[in-house]
Motif scaffolding. Structure first.
Motif, PDB file in Angstrom:
ATOM      1  N   PRO A   1       0.800  -1.234   0.000  1.00 10.23           N
ATOM      2  CA  PRO A   1       0.000   0.000   0.000  1.00 10.23           C
ATOM      3  C   PRO A   1       0.835   1.289   0.000  1.00 10.23           C
ATOM      4  N   LYS A   2       2.099   1.210   0.354  1.00  7.76           N
ATOM      5  CA  LYS A   2       2.956   2.400   0.326  1.00  7.76           C
ATOM      6  C   LYS A   2       3.087   2.969  -1.083  1.00  7.76           C
ATOM      7  N   LEU A   3       2.826   2.144  -2.116  1.00  7.47           N
ATOM      8  CA  LEU A   3       2.889   2.627  -3.493  1.00  7.47           C
ATOM      9  C   LEU A   3       1.847   3.712  -3.751  1.00  7.47           C
ATOM     10  N   ASN A   4       0.753   3.705  -2.953  1.00  6.68           N
ATOM     11  CA  ASN A   4      -0.253   4.770  -3.062  1.00  6.68           C
ATOM     12  C   ASN A   4       0.359   6.131  -2.734  1.00  6.68           C
ATOM     13  N   GLU A   5       1.335   6.149  -1.847  1.00  7.81           N
ATOM     14  CA  GLU A   5       2.018   7.393  -1.491  1.00  7.81           C
ATOM     15  C   GLU A   5       3.203   7.647  -2.413  1.00  7.81           C
ATOM     16  N   TRP A   6       3.988   6.621  -2.660  1.00  8.47           N
ATOM     17  CA  TRP A   6       5.228   6.792  -3.422  1.00  8.47           C
ATOM     18  C   TRP A   6       4.981   7.100  -4.886  1.00  8.47           C
ATOM     19  N   LEU A   7       4.001   6.433  -5.507  1.00 10.58           N
ATOM     20  CA  LEU A   7       3.758   6.627  -6.935  1.00 10.58           C
ATOM     21  C   LEU A   7       2.478   7.422  -7.172  1.00 10.58           C
ATOM     22  N   PHE A   8       1.330   6.745  -7.056  1.00 10.10           N
ATOM     23  CA  PHE A   8       0.044   7.421  -7.249  1.00 10.10           C
ATOM     24  C   PHE A   8      -1.035   6.534  -6.649  1.00 10.10           C
ATOM     25  N   PRO A   9      -2.052   7.112  -6.001  1.00 11.74           N
ATOM     26  CA  PRO A   9      -3.070   6.280  -5.355  1.00 11.74           C
ATOM     27  C   PRO A   9      -4.011   5.599  -6.352  1.00 11.74           C
ATOM     28  N   ASP A  10      -4.537   4.473  -5.922  1.00 11.62           N
ATOM     29  CA  ASP A  10      -5.574   3.769  -6.669  1.00 11.62           C
ATOM     30  C   ASP A  10      -6.898   4.469  -6.347  1.00 11.62           C
ATOM     31  N   LEU A  11      -7.455   5.189  -7.301  1.00  9.33           N
ATOM     32  CA  LEU A  11      -8.673   5.972  -7.080  1.00  9.33           C
ATOM     33  C   LEU A  11      -9.917   5.281  -7.626  1.00  9.33           C
ATOM     34  N   ASN A  12      -9.785   4.059  -8.127  1.00 10.09           N
ATOM     35  CA  ASN A  12     -10.922   3.328  -8.692  1.00 10.09           C
ATOM     36  C   ASN A  12     -12.073   3.247  -7.702  1.00 10.09           C
ATOM     37  N   GLY A  13     -13.289   3.352  -8.225  1.00 10.00           N
ATOM     38  CA  GLY A  13     -14.457   3.126  -7.388  1.00 10.00           C
ATOM     39  C   GLY A  13     -15.478   4.244  -7.456  1.00 10.00           C
ATOM     40  N   ARG A  14     -16.454   4.127  -6.563  1.00 12.73           N
ATOM     41  CA  ARG A  14     -17.548   5.101  -6.484  1.00 12.73           C
ATOM     42  C   ARG A  14     -17.238   6.100  -5.365  1.00 12.73           C
ATOM     43  N   TRP A  15     -17.574   7.341  -5.630  1.00 11.93           N
ATOM     44  CA  TRP A  15     -17.321   8.432  -4.693  1.00 11.93           C
ATOM     45  C   TRP A  15     -18.617   9.226  -4.519  1.00 11.93           C
TER      46      TRP A  15
END
Length: 196
Positions: free
Chosen positions: A71-85
């Motif tokens: 999960p640190k890749l969400n910070e280091w690279l780019f977050p997984d934003l898939n889904g409903r908001w």
């Protein structure tokens, strides 16, 4: 997300790495199994096919599994934003101000990204999204360009229009995207999206 990295540099690194691997494999086979009938073209094409399939799986599906494991890749690279908001649209227009609730659906893979917004009186479709990491804070940002298509209701006067928004991702506490937007019909306001 591929655009976050220098695409030509990434392609060059993959191509050179692959060429070095093929050359090393060929040399190892030639040195330790001299009687083996190795075809360099066949080795390169077969390996290229496997590499292409591996990159395709990674681009559309595999990266999300890697992000789950690390999960640190969400910070280091780019977050997984898939889904409903859940989305709140605060607007200003010549007739006044107000607030609308909507649902945003973000679809993201390694190569493309889109955000569709479904509201009571309109839907929007993505024209372009540019993901970016803020150079100072390291926070993920989206530059979102869209077309709003009003639903034909009783007044029937509304025509489609375009808009642009700059959204920043906040990972602390409740994960959310928020930022200001502007449209081609002289309205503006603020988007706030909270992950469902």
């Amino acid at each position: 997300m591929f655009l976050l990295f220098y695409p030509l540099r990434v392609i060059g690194i993959v191509a050179v790495s692959y060429a070095v691997c093929v050359a090393l494999m060929y040399e190892l086979i030639r040195r330790y199994w001299p009687d083996h009938p190795t075809n360099l073209k066949g080795l390169a094409l077969g390996g290229g096919t496997v590499l292409s399939l591996a990159l395709l799986v990674f681009a559309y599906w595999g990266w999300r599994k890697i992000w789950e494991v690390c999960p640190k890749l969400n910070e280091w690279l780019f977050p997984d934003l898939n889904g409903r908001w859940d989305m709140t649209i605060h607007y200003r227009k010549p007739g006044g101000v107000g607030e609308i609730s909507a649902t945003a659906v973000i679809k993201q893979n390694w190569l493309t990204m889109s955000m569709e917004v479904l509201a009571q009186d309109s839907d929007s479709q993505t024209l372009a999204i540019v993901p970016k990491k803020d150079s100072e804070s390291g926070r993920a940002q989206l530059f979102y360009f869209y077309r709003v298509v009003p639903k034909k209701t009783s007044d029937g006067k509304s025509e489609p229009y375009e808009g642009a928004a700059s959204l920043r991702f906040f990972a602390e506490g409740t994960k959310q995207l928020s930022g200001n937007y502007y449209t081609s019909v002289a309205t503006d306001g603020h988007f706030k999206l909270v992950r469902q």
